[in-house]
Every structure is written in C-alpha cells, then in structure tokens.
Design a protein around this motif. Structure first.
Motif, PDB file in Angstrom:
ATOM      1  N   GLU A   1      28.426 -41.888   7.660  1.00 57.39           N
ATOM      2  CA  GLU A   1      29.808 -42.103   7.242  1.00 57.39           C
ATOM      3  C   GLU A   1      30.048 -43.597   7.023  1.00 57.39           C
ATOM      4  O   GLU A   1      29.726 -44.422   7.871  1.00 57.39           O
ATOM      5  N   TYR A   2      30.597 -43.915   5.843  1.00 50.34           N
ATOM      6  CA  TYR A   2      30.916 -45.295   5.502  1.00 50.34           C
ATOM      7  C   TYR A   2      32.432 -45.479   5.461  1.00 50.34           C
ATOM      8  O   TYR A   2      33.143 -44.663   4.860  1.00 50.34           O
ATOM      9  N   LYS A   3      32.895 -46.537   6.064  1.00 53.83           N
ATOM     10  CA  LYS A   3      34.300 -46.913   5.951  1.00 53.83           C
ATOM     11  C   LYS A   3      34.397 -48.058   4.953  1.00 53.83           C
ATOM     12  O   LYS A   3      33.740 -49.092   5.105  1.00 53.83           O
ATOM     13  N   ILE A   4      35.221 -47.875   3.902  1.00 54.00           N
ATOM     14  CA  ILE A   4      35.268 -48.825   2.804  1.00 54.00           C
ATOM     15  C   ILE A   4      36.672 -49.407   2.665  1.00 54.00           C
ATOM     16  O   ILE A   4      37.672 -48.677   2.733  1.00 54.00           O
ATOM     17  N   PHE A   5      36.727 -50.723   2.445  1.00 58.18           N
ATOM     18  CA  PHE A   5      37.988 -51.435   2.255  1.00 58.18           C
ATOM     19  C   PHE A   5      38.077 -51.944   0.820  1.00 58.18           C
ATOM     20  O   PHE A   5      37.044 -52.094   0.141  1.00 58.18           O
ATOM     21  N   PRO A   6      39.296 -52.242   0.329  1.00 58.65           N
ATOM     22  CA  PRO A   6      39.444 -52.702  -1.058  1.00 58.65           C
ATOM     23  C   PRO A   6      38.647 -53.948  -1.407  1.00 58.65           C
ATOM     24  O   PRO A   6      38.332 -54.173  -2.581  1.00 58.65           O
ATOM     25  N   SER A   7      38.305 -54.758  -0.437  1.00 58.08           N
ATOM     26  CA  SER A   7      37.511 -55.966  -0.694  1.00 58.08           C
ATOM     27  C   SER A   7      36.039 -55.648  -0.923  1.00 58.08           C
ATOM     28  O   SER A   7      35.262 -56.521  -1.324  1.00 58.08           O
ATOM     29  N   MET A   8      35.638 -54.396  -0.696  1.00 64.55           N
ATOM     30  CA  MET A   8      34.241 -53.996  -0.817  1.00 64.55           C
ATOM     31  C   MET A   8      34.002 -53.280  -2.151  1.00 64.55           C
ATOM     32  O   MET A   8      34.927 -52.779  -2.779  1.00 64.55           O
ATOM     33  N   SER A   9      32.753 -53.214  -2.571  1.00 62.98           N
ATOM     34  CA  SER A   9      32.363 -52.509  -3.792  1.00 62.98           C
ATOM     35  C   SER A   9      31.924 -51.086  -3.452  1.00 62.98           C
ATOM     36  O   SER A   9      30.981 -50.889  -2.665  1.00 62.98           O
TER      37      SER A   9
ATOM     38  N   LEU B   1      37.760 -44.157   2.116  1.00 59.07           N
ATOM     39  CA  LEU B   1      38.416 -45.334   1.569  1.00 59.07           C
ATOM     40  C   LEU B   1      39.702 -45.643   2.328  1.00 59.07           C
ATOM     41  O   LEU B   1      40.582 -44.787   2.462  1.00 59.07           O
ATOM     42  N   GLU B   2      39.797 -46.854   2.806  1.00 60.71           N
ATOM     43  CA  GLU B   2      41.040 -47.311   3.428  1.00 60.71           C
ATOM     44  C   GLU B   2      42.103 -47.496   2.338  1.00 60.71           C
ATOM     45  O   GLU B   2      41.802 -47.559   1.148  1.00 60.71           O
ATOM     46  N   ASP B   3      43.362 -47.608   2.750  1.00 65.61           N
ATOM     47  CA  ASP B   3      44.466 -47.767   1.803  1.00 65.61           C
ATOM     48  C   ASP B   3      44.266 -49.022   0.950  1.00 65.61           C
ATOM     49  O   ASP B   3      43.795 -50.055   1.444  1.00 65.61           O
ATOM     50  N   GLY B   4      44.632 -48.909  -0.328  1.00 65.66           N
ATOM     51  CA  GLY B   4      44.579 -50.086  -1.189  1.00 65.66           C
ATOM     52  C   GLY B   4      44.111 -49.749  -2.587  1.00 65.66           C
ATOM     53  O   GLY B   4      43.895 -48.582  -2.938  1.00 65.66           O
ATOM     54  N   ILE B   5      43.956 -50.790  -3.410  1.00 65.26           N
ATOM     55  CA  ILE B   5      43.580 -50.648  -4.812  1.00 65.26           C
ATOM     56  C   ILE B   5      42.133 -51.104  -4.995  1.00 65.26           C
ATOM     57  O   ILE B   5      41.765 -52.215  -4.596  1.00 65.26           O
ATOM     58  N   TYR B   6      41.328 -50.250  -5.595  1.00 70.00           N
ATOM     59  CA  TYR B   6      39.914 -50.530  -5.849  1.00 70.00           C
ATOM     60  C   TYR B   6      39.734 -50.689  -7.358  1.00 70.00           C
ATOM     61  O   TYR B   6      39.746 -49.704  -8.098  1.00 70.00           O
ATOM     62  N   ARG B   7      39.612 -51.921  -7.818  1.00 72.06           N
ATOM     63  CA  ARG B   7      39.457 -52.193  -9.252  1.00 72.06           C
ATOM     64  C   ARG B   7      37.973 -52.236  -9.572  1.00 72.06           C
ATOM     65  O   ARG B   7      37.316 -53.267  -9.455  1.00 72.06           O
ATOM     66  N   GLU B   8      37.467 -51.091  -9.984  1.00 69.28           N
ATOM     67  CA  GLU B   8      36.018 -50.976 -10.198  1.00 69.28           C
ATOM     68  C   GLU B   8      35.738 -49.763 -11.088  1.00 69.28           C
ATOM     69  O   GLU B   8      36.447 -48.761 -11.033  1.00 69.28           O
ATOM     70  N   LYS B   9      34.707 -49.877 -11.893  1.00 70.83           N
ATOM     71  CA  LYS B   9      34.223 -48.762 -12.711  1.00 70.83           C
ATOM     72  C   LYS B   9      33.089 -48.111 -11.927  1.00 70.83           C
ATOM     73  O   LYS B   9      32.031 -48.720 -11.744  1.00 70.83           O
ATOM     74  N   ILE B  10      33.297 -46.895 -11.483  1.00 69.52           N
ATOM     75  CA  ILE B  10      32.442 -46.292 -10.455  1.00 69.52           C
ATOM     76  C   ILE B  10      31.612 -45.158 -11.042  1.00 69.52           C
ATOM     77  O   ILE B  10      32.108 -44.354 -11.832  1.00 69.52           O
ATOM     78  N   GLU B  11      30.333 -45.095 -10.632  1.00 66.63           N
ATOM     79  CA  GLU B  11      29.459 -43.999 -11.045  1.00 66.63           C
ATOM     80  C   GLU B  11      28.795 -43.387  -9.814  1.00 66.63           C
ATOM     81  O   GLU B  11      28.267 -44.107  -8.962  1.00 66.63           O
ATOM     82  N   ILE B  12      28.825 -42.056  -9.719  1.00 68.31           N
ATOM     83  CA  ILE B  12      28.203 -41.333  -8.609  1.00 68.31           C
ATOM     84  C   ILE B  12      27.004 -40.561  -9.143  1.00 68.31           C
ATOM     85  O   ILE B  12      27.146 -39.638  -9.951  1.00 68.31           O
ATOM     86  N   TRP B  13      25.807 -40.934  -8.662  1.00 67.46           N
ATOM     87  CA  TRP B  13      24.567 -40.287  -9.083  1.00 67.46           C
ATOM     88  C   TRP B  13      23.833 -39.641  -7.913  1.00 67.46           C
ATOM     89  O   TRP B  13      22.752 -39.061  -8.105  1.00 67.46           O
TER      90      TRP B  13
END
Length: 308
Positions: free
Chosen positions: A2-10, A26-38
C-alpha cells in the motif's frame, strides 16, 4: 503493498515500481499529471471521496513537443492500459473546456478489460470518456503514430458504478462492453449547436453487447441532446430503467450525419413511466419482459463476478 501518495509526489513514479495487487491511496489535493497505468490489478483510490483531483489540459489541436497535434487519443488525463484495474472516489478531469475553444479533450481513456470505476466524477466537454478499444480502421490508420502497446485493439469489459460523467458532444464513446449503473450523465450546454450527444458507440458486429445504462439519470439544461449516435455502423447501446431529463430529444437517437447507420446500429430502450412513442423508428423500444431478458443476458456476458 500500500502506497500513500500526496499531491507533491508523482503518481507515475509510484506506478513505475508498483506490482500487481498494490493499492495507491491519494491524499486530498490536486495532482497535475498525465498518468498511465500499465500494471494489472492496481487499485487507485482517493482517501476521501472526491477530494483527490487528477487533472491535465491536453486537447486535440494542442501542438506537442514533437510539433504534431496532440490528437484525440493522446489528450487523456488518465490512461488505463492494464486489465483488472480498479479506481474509486476520484475526480478525473481535463481542463481543456469549453469545447468550442479546445475541441476534443479526453479525461479518462480505458483500454484495459475488467476495469472497475466506482464513485468517481469524470469531467471534460467533448469526448470526456473513451472506452477502448479503438475501431479497427483507426487502429490501422494510427499504426506508427501511436505507441504500439496502445493499439492492441482487444475487446474490453468495463464497469462504472455510481459515477458522474459530464460533457457535451459524444462524451462517452468507444467500443467497450461497458455497464453504467446508477450513474449521472450530465449534458453541458454547447453554444452554436442545435443539439449535443451523450454517447457515440463504435462496437463491431461481432461484439454482441455494447453500452448498458442501467438505473442511470440523464441531466441537462438548455441545449437539447440525443442519447446516442453510432460512431461506427454497428454501435450498440441500451438504456434501461433510466430517468430522462427534459433536455433529451423525443426522437432519442441520431444516425450520424449522412450515413445509413440507422439500418445497422443497435439501440435499445425501456423505462417505466417514460413516453417512448416518438423514439426513432429504427431504435428498439423493448417490452418489460424483453428488457429483463436483455439485462439477464448482458450481466452473464459481462461477467460481473470477474471485476475487482
């Protein structure tokens, strides 16, 4: 793991080392990223419902670093290429709105099968949600233009539950067998258009079941809307036990410009308490018994027990 992710992370950085079965919270916040799940069997969710926002702003005519236009199928904010991926409680948006300015702008693009999306808000305007695969002719046209792994063209099964999907023109489109249950479909106003379109299915004839909107609500405002128009000849969509806003045109369906797809498209509808007498003559208005049989066959075909 299990990973805990914050908006400052990729998120992509975490996905690059993730393994099948891992959970990303994902913790609360805005994630500005183009994401791909493979990676298959990934579970991506917000810690708190609709408090984590995945966002990007690519659009059809945007000039990319290689000096080519972005094109529709590169505009996604989130791309899912692996099977058995589950997402939950997220807002997924493409900021390239309004569509009068930016054109096509995909928020979520899914090419993986047995994909599950629960309690999410998917937001854009034109072409909000692409349910892959691409039609066969586009797979051939884009060979060498798109990465080969995004042109596999395999049939997919997808499940959207209690989601809100917002857009204006063809904002749910593609060739997946996709079940939408208890979802809200919000049609945005579009200036300088007589009508908009909720769905644009492109299923080939050999796929027996396409979209099923079951117990869904269709919500709109000023611009009238069609429920569906076939993006390819045998596009398939069913609307059963849904609530229809007054923005939905009485005819319900459009054959797509000057085509003869009214002779081949597969559209079905049944909802109690709704007058369907004015629906297009080439669409199939089902009886209650026929709708129950359709549901039973559809649920068997999509194999709901195989979704995460």
């Amino acid at each position: 793991m299990e990973y805990k992710i914050f908006p400052s992370m990729s998120i992509n950085s975490i996905l690059s080392k993730a393994k099948s079965g891992d959970v990303l919270i994902l913790e609360d916040g805005i994630y500005r990223e183009k994401i791909e799940i493979w990676v298959p069997n990934i579970y991506l969710k917000a810690k708190h419902p609709l408090k984590a926002i995945l966002t990007n702003k690519d659009y059809y005519h945007k000039i990319m670093e290689n000096y080519n236009e972005c094109n529709t199928f590169n505009t996604f904010t989130l791309y899912v290429g692996a099977d058995h991926v589950k997402i939950e409680n997220l807002i997924i948006q493409n900021e390239a709105t309004p569509s009068e300015v930016y054109g096509q702008a995909v928020a979520l693009h899914v090419d993986g099968s047995y994909f599950s999306c629960r309690n999410c808000f998917i937001k854009s305007a034109q072409d909000t949600l692409f349910t892959g695969p691409m039609p066969k002719d586009l797979l051939e046209r884009y060979e060498g233009f798109y990465p080969e792994k995004r042109l596999k063209g395999m049939p997919t099964k997808q499940f959207y539950y209690n989601c809100t999907i917002e857009g204006d023109v063809d904002f749910i489109f593609g060739s997946a067998t996709a079940l939408f249950q208890q979802c809200k479909l919000i049609s945005l106003n579009r200036t300088h258009m007589e009508a908009t379109y909720v769905t644009a299915p492109s299923h080939p004839l050999e796929i027996p079941y396409g979209y099923l909107f079951y117990q869904c609500s269709f919500i709109g405002n000023q611009t009238p809307a069609y429920l569906a128009r076939p993006w390819r000849d045998y596009g398939c969509a069913a609307f059963i036990q849904c609530n229809m806003g007054t923005h939905i045109l009485p005819i319900g369906y459009n054959k797509w410009n000057n085509t003869e797809r009214d002779k081949t498209a597969r559209f079905y509808e049944y909802s109690e308490g709704i007058n369907l007498n004015q629906r297009a003559a080439w669409a199939h208005v089902l009886t209650k018994k026929e709708s129950e049989e359709y549901l039973s066959s559809y649920f068997t075909y999509i194999e709901l027990d195989k979704f995460n």
